[in-house]
Design a protein around this motif. Structure first.
Motif: not given
Ligand SMILES: C[S@@+](CC[C@H](N)C(=O)[O-])C[C@H]1O[C@@H](n2cnc3c(N)ncnc32)[C@H](O)[C@@H]1O
Length: 223
Positions: A12-28, A9-10
């Motif tokens: 694929l999250n990072h691969l499919l989003s080009g790591n953008v998912d991490k910046s979304w969570r940091r914004l939260v 899961y992790d």
């Protein structure tokens, strides 16, 4: 379905989003920072492998609890938390019947989880129930891209490319076909904001992320 893909899961999250998912969570975490004060309690619902819970725990002094109903996802979350200075408790439970008393948290978050609940409306009401009056909610979820050309390109990627890569890497193409399918059925930014107001939240606002691929909705519980 989530049990079947937990191990990948992790990645694929990072691969499919080009790591953008991490910046979304940091914004939260940055958005909620004023509420993450000493003594505050935060519940991260549908926490999965715990990425948002851990970012929230590291962003302030508040104590964070993660909750999910999928044990293999929680096991990964617990392994990740074990190395932290303040281990985050991860609890097994159903987002639609949270095992907590009314008004017991100062902040509630749900990232890419609301879409998966049997009822978005019931889910929002249950999140409100465990929040104290004026407590804050943050919903991070896929949404409706707002830029026309980009929207078509993203749709192609999301419905044609992503399921293939997700299927190859996780071994479960169904889970990565379910993703765009569930997003297409999920309320868009404005409708979700309206549902939050109907569920008893005020000061509801949202921010489009990466052209509206995702949106961060925030609000506060009415008294
Ligand atoms: C797409 S994952 C999101 C995980 C994490 N929040 C993140 O940002 O990566 C969705 C999670 O919702 C959980 N979930 C779905 N329905 C649930 C429910 N009714 N109660 C608790 N967890 C649920 C799944 O087990 C899964 O871990």
């Amino acid at each position: 379905m989530f049990a079947g893909i937990a191990g990948r899961y992790d990645l694929l999250n990072h691969l499919l989003s080009g790591n953008v998912d991490k910046s979304w969570r940091r914004l939260v975490a940055r958005t909620l920072r004023p509420s993450l004060v000493e003594g505050a309690r935060v519940l991260d619902v549908a926490c999965g492998t715990g990425d948002l819970s851990l970012v929230l725990e590291g962003a302030g002094e508040a104590r964070v609890v993660g909750l999910d109903f999928c044990r293999p996802m929680l096991e990964i979350a617990r392994r990740k938390a074990a190395s932290g200075a303040r281990p985050v408790p991860f609890v097994e439970g159903d987002a639609l019947r949270l095992p907590f008393a009314d008004c017991s948290f100062d902040v509630v978050t749900i990232a890419f989880g609301l879409r998966n609940l049997a009822s978005v409306e019931d889910g929002l009401r249950e999140l409100r129930r465990i929040l104290r009056p004026a407590g804050r909610i943050a919903v991070l979820e896929f949404s409706d891209p707002v830029v026309p050309g980009f929207r078509a390109l993203f749709r192609f990627y999301f419905t044609r490319v992503l399921p293939r890569i997700g299927g190859l890497v996780s071994g479960s193409r169904g889970a990565y076909e379910y993703l765009p399918d569930s997003v297409s059925k999920f309320p868009d930014q404005k409708r979700l904001a309206a549902l939050m107001r109907e569920a008893g939240f005020e000061e509801v606002a949202y921010k489009n992320l990466t052209g509206g691929i995702a949106a961060l909705h925030t609000g506060a519980r009415t008294p």
